[in-house]
Design a protein around this motif. Structure first.
Motif, PDB file in Angstrom:
ATOM      1  N   LEU A  68       0.791  -1.184  -0.163  1.00  0.00           N
ATOM      2  CA  LEU A  68      -0.267   0.059  -0.141  1.00  0.00           C
ATOM      3  C   LEU A  68       1.165   1.169   0.153  1.00  0.00           C
ATOM      4  CD1 LEU A  68      -3.175   0.389   0.138  1.00  0.00           C
ATOM      5  CD2 LEU A  68      -2.868   1.015   2.512  1.00  0.00           C
ATOM      6  N   GLY A  69       0.749   2.090  -1.023  1.00  0.00           N
ATOM      7  CA  GLY A  69       1.346   3.310  -1.221  1.00  0.00           C
ATOM      8  C   GLY A  69       2.520   3.385  -2.322  1.00  0.00           C
ATOM      9  N   PHE A  70       2.741   2.099  -2.799  1.00  0.00           N
ATOM     10  CA  PHE A  70       3.639   1.921  -3.691  1.00  0.00           C
ATOM     11  C   PHE A  70       3.059   1.417  -5.358  1.00  0.00           C
ATOM     12  CE2 PHE A  70       5.442   1.445   0.311  1.00  0.00           C
ATOM     13  CZ  PHE A  70       6.831   1.699   0.201  1.00  0.00           C
ATOM     14  N   GLY A  71       3.778   1.520  -6.279  1.00  0.00           N
ATOM     15  CA  GLY A  71       3.172   1.198  -7.565  1.00  0.00           C
ATOM     16  C   GLY A  71       1.900   1.641  -7.880  1.00  0.00           C
ATOM     17  N   ARG A  72       1.215   0.525  -8.340  1.00  0.00           N
ATOM     18  CA  ARG A  72      -0.364   0.552  -8.628  1.00  0.00           C
ATOM     19  C   ARG A  72      -1.284   0.543  -7.558  1.00  0.00           C
ATOM     20  NH1 ARG A  72      -0.520  -3.092 -13.972  1.00  0.00           N
ATOM     21  NH2 ARG A  72      -2.879  -2.324 -13.816  1.00  0.00           N
ATOM     22  N   SER A  73      -0.828   0.189  -6.256  1.00  0.00           N
ATOM     23  CA  SER A  73      -1.647   0.049  -5.161  1.00  0.00           C
ATOM     24  C   SER A  73      -2.039   1.334  -4.826  1.00  0.00           C
ATOM     25  CB  SER A  73      -1.179  -0.635  -3.886  1.00  0.00           C
ATOM     26  OG  SER A  73      -0.770  -2.263  -4.303  1.00  0.00           O
ATOM     27  N   ASP A  74      -3.091   1.654  -3.852  1.00  0.00           N
ATOM     28  CA  ASP A  74      -3.734   2.902  -3.423  1.00  0.00           C
ATOM     29  C   ASP A  74      -2.876   3.505  -2.454  1.00  0.00           C
ATOM     30  OD1 ASP A  74      -5.861   2.446  -4.874  1.00  0.00           O
ATOM     31  OD2 ASP A  74      -7.246   1.840  -3.025  1.00  0.00           O
ATOM     32  N   ARG A  75      -2.789   4.920  -2.513  1.00  0.00           N
ATOM     33  CA  ARG A  75      -2.236   5.588  -1.565  1.00  0.00           C
ATOM     34  C   ARG A  75      -2.376   5.127  -0.097  1.00  0.00           C
ATOM     35  NH1 ARG A  75      -0.469  10.690  -2.643  1.00  0.00           N
ATOM     36  NH2 ARG A  75      -2.007  10.894  -4.612  1.00  0.00           N
ATOM     37  N   TYR A  76      -1.322   5.246   0.469  1.00  0.00           N
ATOM     38  CA  TYR A  76      -1.141   4.809   2.079  1.00  0.00           C
ATOM     39  C   TYR A  76      -1.881   6.072   2.913  1.00  0.00           C
ATOM     40  CZ  TYR A  76       0.740   2.582   6.360  1.00  0.00           C
ATOM     41  OH  TYR A  76       0.506   2.052   7.432  1.00  0.00           O
ATOM     42  N   PRO A  77      -2.813   5.664   3.871  1.00  0.00           N
ATOM     43  CA  PRO A  77      -3.310   6.866   4.661  1.00  0.00           C
ATOM     44  C   PRO A  77      -2.332   7.426   5.546  1.00  0.00           C
ATOM     45  CG  PRO A  77      -4.186   4.899   5.110  1.00  0.00           C
ATOM     46  CD  PRO A  77      -3.186   4.455   4.005  1.00  0.00           C
ATOM     47  N   GLY A  78      -1.979   8.475   5.212  1.00  0.00           N
ATOM     48  CA  GLY A  78      -0.726   8.962   6.428  1.00  0.00           C
ATOM     49  C   GLY A  78       0.553   8.753   6.480  1.00  0.00           C
ATOM     50  N   TYR A 167       7.192   4.750 -11.478  1.00  0.00           N
ATOM     51  CA  TYR A 167       6.671   3.606 -11.338  1.00  0.00           C
ATOM     52  C   TYR A 167       5.583   3.912  -9.979  1.00  0.00           C
ATOM     53  CZ  TYR A 167      10.850   2.055 -13.421  1.00  0.00           C
ATOM     54  OH  TYR A 167      11.891   1.594 -14.318  1.00  0.00           O
ATOM     55  N   HIS A 168       5.597   4.960  -9.287  1.00  0.00           N
ATOM     56  CA  HIS A 168       4.716   5.098  -8.405  1.00  0.00           C
ATOM     57  C   HIS A 168       3.700   6.461  -8.436  1.00  0.00           C
ATOM     58  CE1 HIS A 168       7.120   2.244  -5.998  1.00  0.00           C
ATOM     59  NE2 HIS A 168       8.291   3.175  -6.153  1.00  0.00           N
ATOM     60  N   GLY A 169       3.898   7.153  -9.649  1.00  0.00           N
ATOM     61  CA  GLY A 169       2.847   8.052 -10.013  1.00  0.00           C
ATOM     62  C   GLY A 169       3.213   9.144  -8.950  1.00  0.00           C
ATOM     63  N   ASP A 170       1.960   9.635  -8.529  1.00  0.00           N
ATOM     64  CA  ASP A 170       1.934  11.085  -7.647  1.00  0.00           C
ATOM     65  C   ASP A 170       2.103  10.566  -6.116  1.00  0.00           C
ATOM     66  OD1 ASP A 170      -0.549   9.808  -6.952  1.00  0.00           O
ATOM     67  OD2 ASP A 170      -1.980  11.648  -7.620  1.00  0.00           O
ATOM     68  N   LYS A 171       2.487   9.270  -5.900  1.00  0.00           N
ATOM     69  CA  LYS A 171       2.880   8.916  -4.672  1.00  0.00           C
ATOM     70  C   LYS A 171       4.322   8.817  -4.475  1.00  0.00           C
ATOM     71  CE  LYS A 171       0.855   4.688  -5.175  1.00  0.00           C
ATOM     72  NZ  LYS A 171       0.348   4.745  -6.484  1.00  0.00           N
ATOM     73  N   ALA A 172       5.048   9.229  -5.353  1.00  0.00           N
ATOM     74  CA  ALA A 172       6.577   9.022  -5.472  1.00  0.00           C
ATOM     75  C   ALA A 172       7.241  10.027  -4.303  1.00  0.00           C
ATOM     76  CB  ALA A 172       7.065   9.636  -6.729  1.00  0.00           C
ATOM     77  N   PHE A 173       6.965  11.259  -4.093  1.00  0.00           N
ATOM     78  CA  PHE A 173       7.559  11.797  -3.008  1.00  0.00           C
ATOM     79  C   PHE A 173       7.156  11.096  -1.727  1.00  0.00           C
ATOM     80  CE2 PHE A 173       7.504  15.251   0.270  1.00  0.00           C
ATOM     81  CZ  PHE A 173       9.057  15.576  -0.098  1.00  0.00           C
TER      82      PHE A 173
END
Length: 264
Positions: A68-78, A167-173
């Motif tokens: 969770l939070g990585f790759g194509r999975s959903d964003r990690y909450p927090g 690889y992580h889209g807008d979750k990269a940061f």
């Protein structure tokens, strides 16, 4: 002639969000599946062709997923909690068992994924038939923290964060900060796997590159010092932190020999 390998994509629901997973299944499978756990900046895609080659070489189904939070999975909450390694084993490993329908498996973890593999088998000892750690950390070492600091400087350069966004889209940061801030935190500095390793009851193979920039040979030595279980240690010369990419044939051979030796 190698058997064809079928690849399928999966979505797994959890209470915190959906996980993306993929499996590689040979036309004729043998034994329990191999579950791959990725590193701190990794995801399914970054395993590249290794899962397919591992399935071909061993004849086993290979499963990988994006945490969770990585790759194509959903964003990690927090923010990532400091107990994220144990939490992964407690919260998500059973979901993978249920979705893919396996009771027991070979757990193969790269870098922090190796620590998570140990945690999975410490919390669910009946589920493990074998453990493979690759470039994994067993404790927080100065070399690990120094390597992360150097990587943080490199990622601050122009265009470097885009490498992760691929690889992580807008979750990269978030992915980058979860890695850096956790491992450099004073509150995480005394983390280790000593207690968890005593709970592992299956054979262990530990792979480690001699030039690994994130950890010395003290880590695989600790993984292969578990009393009462058979262990194998392979130090790979001229190899850094990603043996399955840098020396894939050697890794495939070591895993295949290990499984043939210890699993009927």
């Amino acid at each position: 002639m190698s058997l064809p390998v079928t690849t399928r994509e999966h979505w797994i629901s959890s209470e915190k969000g959906q996980l993306f997973a993929q499996d590689w299944t040979p036309a004729e499978t043998v034994g329990e599946p191999i579950l791959l756990l990725h590193d701190s900046l990794g995801c399914v895609t970054l395993w590249r062709d290794f899962p397919q080659q591992l399935a071909r070489t061993t004849g086993r189904q290979v499963i990988a997923y994006d945490r969770l939070g990585f790759g194509r999975s959903d964003r990690y909450p927090g923010a990532l909690p400091l107990d994220f390694i144990d939490d992964e084993a407690r919260r998500f490993f059973p979901l993978l068992q249920q979705h893919f329908g396996f009771e027991r498996c070979v757990v193969f973890g790269h870098s922090v994924g190796g620590a998570m593999a140990v945690a999975c088998l410490a919390q669910h000892p009946q589920a493990g038939v074998a453990l493979v750690t690759e470039s994994a950390q067993a404790f927080v070492e100065h070399q690990t923290r120094d390597g992360i600091r150097a990587a943080e400087v490199e990622f601050a350069r122009d265009g470097q964060l885009e490498r992760l966004q691929k690889y992580h889209g807008d979750k990269a940061f978030w992915v980058l900060r979860a890695w850096v801030d956790t491992w450099l935190s004073d509150d995480f500095s005394d983390w280790n796997l000593d207690a968890e390793l005593t709970q592992v009851k299956c054979p262990i193979l530990s792979l480690h590159g001699e030039q690994d920039e994130y950890g010395s040979a003290a880590h695989p030595e600790r993984f292969t010092s578990v009393p009462g279980v058979p262990t194998m240690l392979r130090l790979l010369p001229d190899c850094g932190h990603v043996p399955h990419r840098e020396q894939q044939p050697a890794v495939l051979q070591a895993v295949s020999e290990f499984l043939q030796r210890y699993l009927p």
